[in-house]
Design a protein around this motif. Structure first.
Motif, mmCIF file in Angstrom:
data_model
loop_
_atom_site.group_PDB
_atom_site.id
_atom_site.type_symbol
_atom_site.label_atom_id
_atom_site.label_comp_id
_atom_site.label_asym_id
_atom_site.label_seq_id
_atom_site.Cartn_x
_atom_site.Cartn_y
_atom_site.Cartn_z
ATOM 1 N N CYS A 221 57.076 76.845 67.352
ATOM 2 C CA CYS A 221 57.948 75.953 68.127
ATOM 3 C C CYS A 221 57.255 75.607 69.438
ATOM 4 C CB CYS A 221 59.287 76.631 68.394
ATOM 5 S SG CYS A 221 60.490 75.501 69.159
ATOM 6 N N CYS A 223 58.388 75.124 72.216
ATOM 7 C CA CYS A 223 59.029 75.667 73.417
ATOM 8 C C CYS A 223 58.356 76.939 73.901
ATOM 9 C CB CYS A 223 60.509 75.927 73.154
ATOM 10 S SG CYS A 223 60.836 77.364 72.092
ATOM 11 N N TYR A 229 59.182 76.742 64.177
ATOM 12 C CA TYR A 229 60.014 75.630 64.614
ATOM 13 C C TYR A 229 61.330 75.608 63.855
ATOM 14 C CZ TYR A 229 61.467 70.786 65.521
ATOM 15 O OH TYR A 229 62.165 69.683 65.871
ATOM 16 N N CYS A 232 63.836 77.940 65.330
ATOM 17 C CA CYS A 232 64.124 77.806 66.765
ATOM 18 C C CYS A 232 64.754 76.439 67.011
ATOM 19 C CB CYS A 232 62.832 78.008 67.550
ATOM 20 S SG CYS A 232 63.072 78.171 69.358
ATOM 21 N N HIS A 233 64.033 75.523 67.694
ATOM 22 C CA HIS A 233 64.611 74.212 68.023
ATOM 23 C C HIS A 233 64.754 73.304 66.824
ATOM 24 C CE1 HIS A 233 63.804 75.469 72.169
ATOM 25 N NE2 HIS A 233 64.657 74.511 72.536
ATOM 26 N N GLY A 234 64.104 73.666 65.700
ATOM 27 C CA GLY A 234 64.253 72.851 64.500
ATOM 28 C C GLY A 234 65.370 73.312 63.608
#
Length: 235
Positions: A221, A223, A229, A232-234
């Motif tokens: 990710c 971040c 990813y 996390c943000h995905g």
């Protein structure tokens, strides 16, 4: 001879005389028609090179001048008139300098009463449409896409034809009055300025909006969490 940024009174008179002697007798343009012609070239949808438009000024074939000096003088006067028109369209009705005003004939007391048969502006409008013909397909596209340009052309057609065509094409057109001609002429700078702005906008390249590629679902990710990813943000 270097082309001036605009024509002074003496240069305007010299160009007018040359056109009357060497262009008009051969179905070329007079000064007023030339002003309309150049206006169409300046605000039009596609550039027209000088070697294409200048012969039309003289009726299709440039005259044989008495000397190279005279030929250079004439070329400079034509380019100076072009420069003048190009500067004019950057102004509207309210802020146009006097030295850039359209070159068309008006009575000495223009706002006085005059007969409606007085066809002021006719040659200017005919010259404009002559310029339009050089890039007719591109102008047609503009007209198809922009109703307000159609309205401008309708006004120019009124002072060219002397008639106002109503919504019913089968009805008899109404003759245009001198006062109506004068109102259109007074609005020329503003209409040309609108066309100029449209030309600039139409010819300005637009950068496509690019979106950064999203990371793959199994990539780290962005971040900085250390997770994949997708976790996390995905998620």
């Amino acid at each position: 001879m270097k082309a001036p940024a605009y024509l002074d009174d003496a240069q305007i008179e010299r160009l007018a005389d040359l056109l009357d002697q060497r262009a008009v007798p051969f179905k070329g343009l007079n000064l007023e028609a030339l002003d309309g012609f150049l206006s169409a070239l300046v605000v039009g949808p596609a550039e027209v090179p000088a070697e294409e438009w200048q012969p039309l000024v003289w009726g299709g074939k440039p005259p044989r001048w008495d000397s190279e000096a005279e030929a250079q003088e004439v070329a400079a006067l034509l380019q100076g008139h072009f420069n003048m028109v190009a500067a004019r369209v950057r102004h509207g009705d309210d802020d146009l300098p006097d030295h850039l005003a359209p070159l068309l004939w008006l009575p000495e007391e223009a706002v006085a009463e005059h007969p409606d048969e007085l066809d002021v502006g006719r040659d200017w409008a005919l010259g404009f449409f002559t310029g339009v013909e050089l890039r007719e397909a591109q102008w047609d596209q503009w007209l198809d896409e922009n109703e307000w340009i159609e309205e401008i052309f309708a006004l120019f057609d009124q002072i060219a034809s002397g008639e106002i065509v109503g919504e019913d094409p089968t009805a008899e057109p109404t003759p245009i009055s001198y006062r109506e001609r004068l109102e259109i002429i007074a609005s020329l700078p503003g209409m040309l300025a609108d066309l100029h702005h449209h030309r600039i906008e139409a010819l300005t390249p637009r950068e496509p909006i690019r979106k950064d590629a999203a990371p793959g679902r199994n990539d780290p990710c962005p971040c900085g969490s250390g997770k994949k990813y997708k976790a996390c943000h995905g998620a």
